[in-house]
Enzyme design. Structure first.
Site, PDB file in Angstrom:
ATOM      1  NE  ARG A 173     -55.134  -2.108  21.172  1.00 20.87           N
ATOM      2  CZ  ARG A 173     -55.700  -2.849  20.221  1.00 20.87           C
ATOM      3  NH1 ARG A 173     -56.795  -3.522  20.469  1.00 20.87           N
ATOM      4  NH2 ARG A 173     -55.160  -2.927  19.020  1.00 20.87           N
TER       5      ARG A 173
ATOM      6  CE  LYS B  28     -45.147  -4.310  16.152  1.00 14.74           C
ATOM      7  NZ  LYS B  28     -46.497  -4.574  15.664  1.00 14.74           N
TER       8      LYS B  28
HETATM    9  N1  BES Z   1     -47.391  -0.178  16.591  1.00 14.02           N
HETATM   10  C1  BES Z   1     -48.301  -1.153  16.148  1.00 14.02           C
HETATM   11  C2  BES Z   1     -49.196  -0.703  14.987  1.00 14.02           C
HETATM   12  C3  BES Z   1     -48.519  -0.345  13.688  1.00 14.02           C
HETATM   13  C4  BES Z   1     -48.566  -1.230  12.632  1.00 14.02           C
HETATM   14  C5  BES Z   1     -47.927   0.875  13.513  1.00 14.02           C
HETATM   15  C6  BES Z   1     -47.991  -0.880  11.418  1.00 14.02           C
HETATM   16  C7  BES Z   1     -47.336   1.229  12.306  1.00 14.02           C
HETATM   17  C8  BES Z   1     -47.385   0.352  11.256  1.00 14.02           C
HETATM   18  C9  BES Z   1     -49.232  -1.573  17.288  1.00 14.02           C
HETATM   19  O1  BES Z   1     -48.716  -1.471  18.569  1.00 14.02           O
HETATM   20  C10 BES Z   1     -49.547  -3.016  17.067  1.00 14.02           C
HETATM   21  O2  BES Z   1     -48.661  -3.790  17.107  1.00 14.02           O
HETATM   22  N2  BES Z   1     -50.816  -3.307  16.825  1.00 14.02           N
HETATM   23  C11 BES Z   1     -51.220  -4.638  16.574  1.00 14.02           C
HETATM   24  C12 BES Z   1     -52.459  -4.905  17.370  1.00 14.02           C
HETATM   25  C13 BES Z   1     -52.874  -6.349  17.410  1.00 14.02           C
HETATM   26  C14 BES Z   1     -51.924  -7.138  18.252  1.00 14.02           C
HETATM   27  C15 BES Z   1     -54.268  -6.440  17.966  1.00 14.02           C
HETATM   28  C16 BES Z   1     -51.514  -4.776  15.085  1.00 14.02           C
HETATM   29  O3  BES Z   1     -52.043  -3.832  14.492  1.00 14.02           O
HETATM   30  O4  BES Z   1     -51.169  -5.797  14.508  1.00 14.02           O
HETATM   31 ZN    ZN Z   2     -47.596  -3.199  19.193  1.00 12.53          ZN
END
Ligand code: BES
Ligand code: ZN
Ligand code: ZN
Length: 495
Positions: free
Chosen positions: A348, A274
């Site tokens: 997921r 990230k």
């Molecule tokens: N933990 C994150 C989602 C999240 C985003 C939680 C903001 C709390 C606040 C999740 O694991 C994630 O990173 N999701 C990605 C998915 C993408 C790679 C398809 C996302 O939402 O960007």
């Molecule tokens: Zn994630």
């Protein structure tokens, strides 16, 4: 926190402060209960309109009281717009003011019963208790004790009979659960590890023998074929755990709910790391797990007549030489293979295994999962609302109705099946991402692949789990979203 009651002002004990309730009528404050000895002293601030009794407005009057050091007038807003939410918000201000002034013991004159039109005395008392207690929370990152907030310790409710204490004690248990969830979310990711969550489940089962615990460590996770959980957890110094907490409050019924919480104690994104701006709050990625732990504790404390198993897959999604890799294919517990397109779509993966494991082994009749699953749901619904997905309209309605009562907003989003196309892989049964548009729907569709025919709801709490500002009775940082919602849901279910 200690609660007492007194039937009227004359029977009250001494305290640091007393709060007298007022409605706002035609822009003027009007007493919401019989003020007795205080009536005369409140006339001036009302006449000068220094106090208008707007919702949550508080002024101090310098009246000599034999029993309290301070006398405050509390505004409850317009009587005709009275609602549980208005009461929560108004009484949150009582707690905040007491924290500011270092007041720990208060007398609260309750608004008169007959005036609480539309809502029952119990509903009003519940909302008042929630406003006071949900706000009575302190979390300071630094151990600097000088910054510690003063919390309320004793509240006397004036204008009710002692039997009201039963309801108030229940609210206390619920608020304590919400506070536990917040503490777990707020704590450093290096403290609140998967092992720490496992330890929390052990503590819960010791405190409440009605909770039976099954705990899988890293080896057992692999032995049981929970390979997606293993894949996500294997890169971290902190080992993954799979927690199952089972509570049977209604042994004669076959009805049995599994509540499943995403327990990523820190989400770096893995090898698909990230960026700055997205990573800083990722210790909140176990908020679903925190909700499940809190709910199990409250259910057991209240002895609710429901059968519930709390399930938590918990890992740290770390980056390192042992991390699972983009482009590789992993086999799930169910047998379906998954191509990893993005290691940041890890929630997921662990939920897929937890859902199919629960459906197969827990003989549950419904499953509800809580997860900070996607950034997309925040784009769609903003910071306050959670996305609700369900394959069962009746279950969705029950959850929406509970959400209305507790004011933890849910908005139903579609499991639009044509988007399943985007999850097709050339080299596996599925891939774990399907592109940005409709990202939260695609994530939910991915989960649905692992649910089977059982009644199921998925609640994406990425928005409301963590807040960057204080709002009414909700604090900054970890919120504890979904805890009250699930207790309300189970109470309705047990009726
Ligand atoms: N933990 C994150 C989602 C999240 C985003 C939680 C903001 C709390 C606040 C999740 O694991 C994630 O990173 N999701 C990605 C998915 C993408 C790679 C398809 C996302 O939402 O960007
Ligand atoms: Zn994630
Ligand atoms: Zn995540």
């Amino acid at each position: 926190m200690q609660f007492t009651t007194a039937p009227h002002l004359k029977k009250r004990a001494s305290a640091d402060a007393i709060f007298l309730p007022f409605w706002q009528k035609g822009g003027v404050a009007k007493p919401a209960a019989s003020l007795e000895e205080f009536e005369h002293a409140t006339k001036l601030p009302i006449a000068t309109k220094d106090f208008k009794a707007k919702s949550g407005e508080i002024v101090q009057i310098f009246e000599k009281s034999p029993l309290e050091k301070r006398v405050f007038l509390l505004g409850l807003g317009k009587e005709e717009s009275l609602s549980p939410e208005n009461l929560r918000v108004s009484y949150a201000e009582v707690t905040k003011l007491c924290a500011k002034k270092g007041i720990t013991k208060v007398n609260l004159l309750l608004p008169h019963v007959a005036d609480l039109r539309g809502i029952t005395l119990d509903a009003a008392l519940k909302a008042i208790g929630e406003g006071l207690l949900l706000t009575n929370y302190d979390w300071t990152h630094a151990t600097n004790t000088e910054d510690k907030k003063t919390l309320l310790k004793e509240i006397a409710f004036i204008g009710v009979l002692p039997k009201a204490l039963t309801l108030l004690e229940e609210i206390k248990q619920i608020a304590e659960g919400v506070h536990l969830a917040r503490d777990l979310i707020n704590g450093n990711a290096d403290s609140i590890t998967p092992a720490y969550l496992a330890q929390s489940s052990i503590s819960l089962s010791k405190r409440f023998p009605s909770i039976k615990l099954t705990l899988f460590d890293k080896e057992k996770i692999l032995d049981h074929g929970l390979r997606l959980i293993y894949a996500v957890g294997r890169g971290a110094m902190h080992d993954p755990y799979f927690i199952q907490m089972s509570y049977q409050g209604n042994p004669r019924s076959k009805d049995h709910t599994a509540i499943i919480g995403k327990g990523i104690t820190f989400d770096t994104g893995g090898i698909n790391l990230k960026p700055s701006g997205s990573i800083e709050t990722m210790r909140d990625d176990m908020s679903g797990a925190a909700t499940v732990l809190a709910v199990m504790g409250i259910i057991a404390a209240l002895g609710l007549k429901v059968n519930v198993t709390g399930v938590i897959p918990t890992c740290e999604n770390a980056i390192g030489s042992k991390s699972f890799k983009p482009g590789d294919v992993y086999k799930s517990y169910l047998g379906k293979t998954v191509e990893i397109k993005d290691t940041d779509a890890e929630g997921r993966l662990i939920l897929a295994d937890a859902l199919s494991y629960s459906a197969k082994n827990l003989s549950c009749t419904r499953m509800i999962d809580f997860a900070t699953l996607t950034g997309s749901v925040v784009v769609a619904l903003g910071d306050d609302m959670a996305g609700l997905f369900s394959n069962d309209d009746k279950l969705a309605e029950l959850l929406l109705s509970a959400s209305h009562s507790t004011n933890e907003p849910l908005w139903r989003l579609p499991l639009y099946s044509p988007y399943k196309e985007s999850l097709k892989s050339d080299i596996a049964d599925l891939k774990n991402v399907g592109g940005r548009p409709g990202g939260s729907i695609k994530a939910a569709l991915f989960l649905e692949e692992f649910v089977g025919a059982i009644s199921w709801a998925h609640i994406d709490i990425a928005g409301p789990a963590f807040s960057n500002k204080e709002r009414g009775y909700l604090p900054k940082n970890g919120v504890g979203f979904g805890v009250r919602l699930m207790i309300e849901f189970f109470k309705q279910l047990s009726k």
